[in-house]
Scaffold this motif. Structure first.
Motif, PDB file in Angstrom:
ATOM      1  N   GLU A 197       0.656  -1.222   0.450  1.00 34.59           N
ATOM      2  CA  GLU A 197      -0.222   0.175   0.258  1.00 34.59           C
ATOM      3  C   GLU A 197       0.487   1.137  -0.077  1.00 34.59           C
ATOM      4  O   GLU A 197       0.620   2.287  -0.820  1.00 34.59           O
ATOM      5  CB  GLU A 197      -0.895  -0.201   0.951  1.00 34.59           C
ATOM      6  N   VAL A 198       1.871   0.838   0.610  1.00 29.05           N
ATOM      7  CA  VAL A 198       2.953   2.562   1.221  1.00 29.05           C
ATOM      8  C   VAL A 198       3.501   2.265  -0.143  1.00 29.05           C
ATOM      9  O   VAL A 198       3.542   3.607  -1.375  1.00 29.05           O
ATOM     10  CB  VAL A 198       3.531   1.786   2.340  1.00 29.05           C
ATOM     11  N   VAL A 199       4.119   1.689  -1.024  1.00 26.46           N
ATOM     12  CA  VAL A 199       4.614   1.472  -2.224  1.00 26.46           C
ATOM     13  C   VAL A 199       4.045   2.373  -3.055  1.00 26.46           C
ATOM     14  O   VAL A 199       4.831   2.747  -4.383  1.00 26.46           O
ATOM     15  CB  VAL A 199       5.483   0.655  -2.388  1.00 26.46           C
ATOM     16  N   ASP A 200       2.431   1.819  -3.174  1.00 26.89           N
ATOM     17  CA  ASP A 200       1.231   2.064  -4.413  1.00 26.89           C
ATOM     18  C   ASP A 200       1.078   3.663  -4.420  1.00 26.89           C
ATOM     19  O   ASP A 200       1.175   4.588  -5.090  1.00 26.89           O
ATOM     20  CB  ASP A 200       0.626   1.513  -4.556  1.00 26.89           C
ATOM     21  N   GLU A 201       0.986   4.026  -2.912  1.00 22.84           N
ATOM     22  CA  GLU A 201       0.364   4.985  -2.242  1.00 22.84           C
ATOM     23  C   GLU A 201       2.191   6.086  -3.658  1.00 22.84           C
ATOM     24  O   GLU A 201       1.333   7.188  -3.683  1.00 22.84           O
ATOM     25  CB  GLU A 201       0.325   5.452  -1.392  1.00 22.84           C
ATOM     26  N   LEU A 202       2.863   6.316  -2.252  1.00 25.25           N
ATOM     27  CA  LEU A 202       4.153   6.971  -2.546  1.00 25.25           C
ATOM     28  C   LEU A 202       4.646   7.238  -3.816  1.00 25.25           C
ATOM     29  O   LEU A 202       6.161   8.256  -4.283  1.00 25.25           O
ATOM     30  CB  LEU A 202       4.959   7.351  -1.008  1.00 25.25           C
TER      31      LEU A 202
END
Length: 285
Positions: free
Chosen positions: A200-205
């Motif tokens: 989730e964090v990788v996709d978001e940022l």
């Protein structure tokens, strides 16, 4: 900086260093082994002159300041490496919390690029379960505090204009998903939730956050973080060795470049790679 600017910065910082050291022109010239008239010229605003390399090196050593700082290549005056004790240490008295210092360094590097080889997983992407697993035996920091600091780091990364690159061995992620080593007692569902969180964090940022995975069979790296052009913090286990010179930063940047060139999984491939680990992470070994 051009020659004139370097000369101006050198004069200013040499004057400051001499003042703090209580060194007169005559005494410094004598200890360094140059004529007093030469030193006077170097300190004169009327003369656009830079010292020879051996002279400036001798002056920096005598005044116990960084050569890079004296020439305006670094904002940090200290000579050599600082040692910063980590707040996670199991010790009777903890010193200044390292995470607060790291956050300050991250903010100082705003608008530049931060590059990191984490010790395990990126702190800002860890779930409460993983933080609880890692910090349950540390007396210097509670799990709640660790979770709060991780959340603060992620918040700062979200609002910052700073680019961040992370390099990790792909086997480290695979071992986590498989529950190997230090993760052996972390339940499978918790590991799966952590992989989902990282995804989730990788996709978001992305693309400001780019994750590279290198092959740990062909390359190795100790954990460290490069904060733009200002400093490198090398993690040595309960302490950080902090280097502020342009030379140290350049060497570690080249090392980081080598890890990126050797990446087996690139930022555009990290999503599918993490998703492939979910069925493994969901089991219990």
């Amino acid at each position: 900086m051009d020659r004139r600017e370097v000369s101006r910065v050198f004069r200013t910082r040499l004057t400051q260093a001499m003042g703090r050291a209580g060194a007169s022109r005559a005494s410094l010239a004598r200890r360094v082994g140059i004529d007093r008239s030469t030193l006077t010229q170097l300190l004169s605003a009327e003369v656009d002159r830079l010292p020879r390399a051996d002279t400036v090196a001798a002056v920096a050593a005598e005044l116990k300041v960084s050569l890079d700082w004296l020439l305006g290549l670094s904002q940090v005056e200290k000579l050599g490496a600082d040692i910063l004790h980590e707040s996670l240490q199991v010790a009777p008295s903890a010193q200044h919390p390292v995470d607060e210092q790291i956050i300050a360094w991250f903010e100082e590097a705003a608008g530049t690029k931060v590059r990191s080889v984490p010790a395990t997983l990126p702190d800002f992407a860890k779930t409460g379960e993983v933080l609880g697993h890692e910090y349950r035996v540390f007396s210097a920091r509670s799990i709640d505090r660790a979770f709060g600091e991780a959340r603060d780091k992620l918040t700062r990364l979200r609002v910052s204009e700073t680019d961040m690159e992370i390099c990790m061995p792909l086997q480290g992620i695979e071992d986590f998903a498989d529950g190997s080593g230090i993760w052996k007692t972390l339940p499978g569902p918790a590991r799966a939730r952590q992989v989902e969180r990282l995804l989730e964090v990788v996709d978001e940022l992305y693309p400001r956050l780019r994750v590279f995975l290198y092959d740990g069979l062909t390359h190795y790296s100790a954990p460290y973080t490069i904060f733009g052009r200002r400093r490198v913090a090398l993690y040595a286990g309960q302490i950080f060795l902090v280097f502020n010179t342009a030379e140290h930063i350049s060497v570690l940047n080249r090392h980081f470049d080598d890890l990126i060139r050797a990446a087996a999984v690139n930022p555009t491939e990290i999503g599918p790679f993490l998703r492939s680990l979910l069925p493994i992470a969901g089991g219990d070994g």
